[in-house]
Design a protein around this motif. Sequence first.
Motif, short mmCIF file in Angstrom:
data_model
loop_
_atom_site.label_atom_id
_atom_site.label_comp_id
_atom_site.label_asym_id
_atom_site.label_seq_id
_atom_site.Cartn_x
_atom_site.Cartn_y
_atom_site.Cartn_z
N ALA A 12 0.77 -1.23 -0.09
CA ALA A 12 -0.05 -0.09 0.03
C ALA A 12 0.90 1.21 0.11
CB ALA A 12 -0.87 -0.10 1.19
N PRO A 13 1.83 1.34 0.91
CA PRO A 13 2.81 2.68 0.91
C PRO A 13 3.47 2.76 -0.66
CG PRO A 13 3.26 1.33 2.69
CD PRO A 13 2.38 0.64 1.78
N LEU A 14 3.81 1.71 -1.20
CA LEU A 14 4.34 1.68 -2.38
C LEU A 14 3.36 2.29 -3.54
CD1 LEU A 14 6.28 -1.87 -2.49
CD2 LEU A 14 7.37 0.41 -2.36
N LEU A 15 2.34 2.14 -3.43
CA LEU A 15 1.25 2.64 -4.42
C LEU A 15 0.65 4.08 -4.05
CD1 LEU A 15 -1.08 -0.52 -4.79
CD2 LEU A 15 0.45 0.48 -6.58
N GLN A 16 1.11 4.65 -2.92
CA GLN A 16 0.83 5.83 -2.57
C GLN A 16 0.78 7.16 -3.67
OE1 GLN A 16 1.56 6.91 1.72
NE2 GLN A 16 1.74 9.11 1.14
N CYS A 17 2.07 7.06 -4.32
CA CYS A 17 2.16 8.22 -5.31
C CYS A 17 1.85 7.61 -6.66
CB CYS A 17 3.85 8.61 -5.29
SG CYS A 17 4.10 9.49 -3.50
N TYR A 18 1.12 6.56 -6.86
CA TYR A 18 0.83 6.04 -8.12
C TYR A 18 -0.08 7.38 -8.89
CZ TYR A 18 -1.04 2.98 -11.77
OH TYR A 18 -1.29 2.46 -12.96
N PRO A 19 0.42 7.25 -10.20
CA PRO A 19 -0.15 8.62 -11.00
C PRO A 19 -1.48 7.99 -11.19
CG PRO A 19 1.43 7.27 -12.36
CD PRO A 19 1.53 6.73 -10.85
N GLY A 20 -2.35 9.24 -11.16
CA GLY A 20 -3.74 9.00 -11.69
C GLY A 20 -4.49 8.42 -10.68
N THR A 21 -5.58 7.65 -11.09
CA THR A 21 -6.33 7.18 -9.99
C THR A 21 -5.53 5.86 -9.23
OG1 THR A 21 -8.36 7.77 -11.24
CG2 THR A 21 -8.62 5.97 -9.49
N ARG A 22 -5.35 5.99 -8.17
CA ARG A 22 -4.84 4.76 -7.38
C ARG A 22 -5.51 3.28 -7.54
NH1 ARG A 22 -3.14 5.77 -1.16
NH2 ARG A 22 -2.75 7.79 -2.22
N PRO A 23 -4.91 2.48 -7.89
CA PRO A 23 -5.74 0.96 -8.02
C PRO A 23 -6.17 0.72 -6.79
CG PRO A 23 -3.19 0.86 -8.28
CD PRO A 23 -3.45 2.33 -8.19
N GLU A 24 -6.90 -0.34 -6.91
CA GLU A 24 -7.58 -0.98 -5.82
C GLU A 24 -6.63 -2.08 -5.40
OE1 GLU A 24 -11.32 -3.87 -5.07
OE2 GLU A 24 -11.51 -2.52 -6.57
N LEU A 25 -6.40 -2.40 -4.15
CA LEU A 25 -5.31 -3.32 -3.61
C LEU A 25 -6.08 -4.52 -2.84
CD1 LEU A 25 -2.34 -4.34 -3.16
CD2 LEU A 25 -2.28 -2.67 -1.29
N ALA A 26 -5.62 -5.73 -3.29
CA ALA A 26 -6.28 -6.98 -2.74
C ALA A 26 -4.78 -7.87 -2.50
CB ALA A 26 -7.13 -7.82 -3.53
N ALA A 27 -4.47 -8.09 -1.41
CA ALA A 27 -3.11 -8.64 -1.08
C ALA A 27 -3.38 -9.21 0.29
CB ALA A 27 -2.07 -7.73 -1.04
N ALA A 28 -2.33 -10.06 0.75
CA ALA A 28 -2.45 -10.62 2.00
C ALA A 28 -2.05 -9.82 3.38
CB ALA A 28 -0.99 -11.71 2.08
N SER A 29 -2.75 -10.07 4.22
CA SER A 29 -2.62 -9.36 5.51
C SER A 29 -1.51 -9.95 6.23
CB SER A 29 -3.91 -9.49 6.35
OG SER A 29 -3.93 -10.97 7.21
N LEU A 30 -0.65 -9.04 7.25
CA LEU A 30 0.27 -9.46 7.93
C LEU A 30 0.00 -10.51 8.67
CD1 LEU A 30 2.26 -6.44 8.83
CD2 LEU A 30 2.62 -7.97 7.18
N ARG A 31 -1.56 -10.42 9.53
CA ARG A 31 -1.74 -11.29 10.61
C ARG A 31 -1.88 -12.78 10.12
NH1 ARG A 31 -3.09 -10.10 15.89
NH2 ARG A 31 -3.17 -8.02 15.16
#
Length: 219
Positions: free
Chosen positions: A138-157
């Motif tokens: 999520a922090p790596l996508l913070q400065c994505y140009p334009g509309t930020r994509p939706e993110l589906a990934a594993a949780s830490l827990r």
Amino acid sequence: MQRPLYETASPEQLTHAMEKAAGKLLIVDFDETLWLRNSTECFLAHARPAPLAAAILRGLDLTRPWRVIGGRRRARDYRDWLRVMAIATLMPWTLRSWARIAPKLGRTFANTALEDLIGKARPARFVVFSNGYEAIIAPLLQCYPGTRPELAAASLRSGWKWRRAGKLANAEAYFDAGQLDDATVVTDHEDDAELLARVSNGLLCVWPDARYEKAFAKR
């Protein structure tokens, strides 16, 4: 002749293939695809102090606790999760420092060629779908140009559950079946073959500038 289950494309060949994503669901892998590095290894490599982080990871590599939990067959479902959890638990400041530095790293190793293709395709829904970890990506996508994509990934827990279920099962649980039928998937990894074959436009593409660099690997 039977239609291939998915297409193996070069970056140059994606231009035409990505046109099929217009107005539909676009699912893009993150590590070594939308981002030209491995997010898990990069997170671990930026843990400080580095000697302590390296020692923790070396100890895990020597003892291999993932084999005790998952056995040889399922070891890889637990390995990255245990490595990330060890750093996040024993060095909890690492997640806070990662949140500060990750936005810049996100642009440093961005796959701008693929970003441009996505922008031109104009999908109705753009989702980054990854076996990596939401808190890391999520922090790596913070400065994505334009509309930020939706993110589906594993949780830490409970990241091991996501990896163990597999990309196809996770996608079928996350997306509407009709959307998935007409979707485009872009990934660099043959492990995603079931998901690539499930959708109407599965694209396997290896990017020449992508690198997998293990944290603290000896050079």
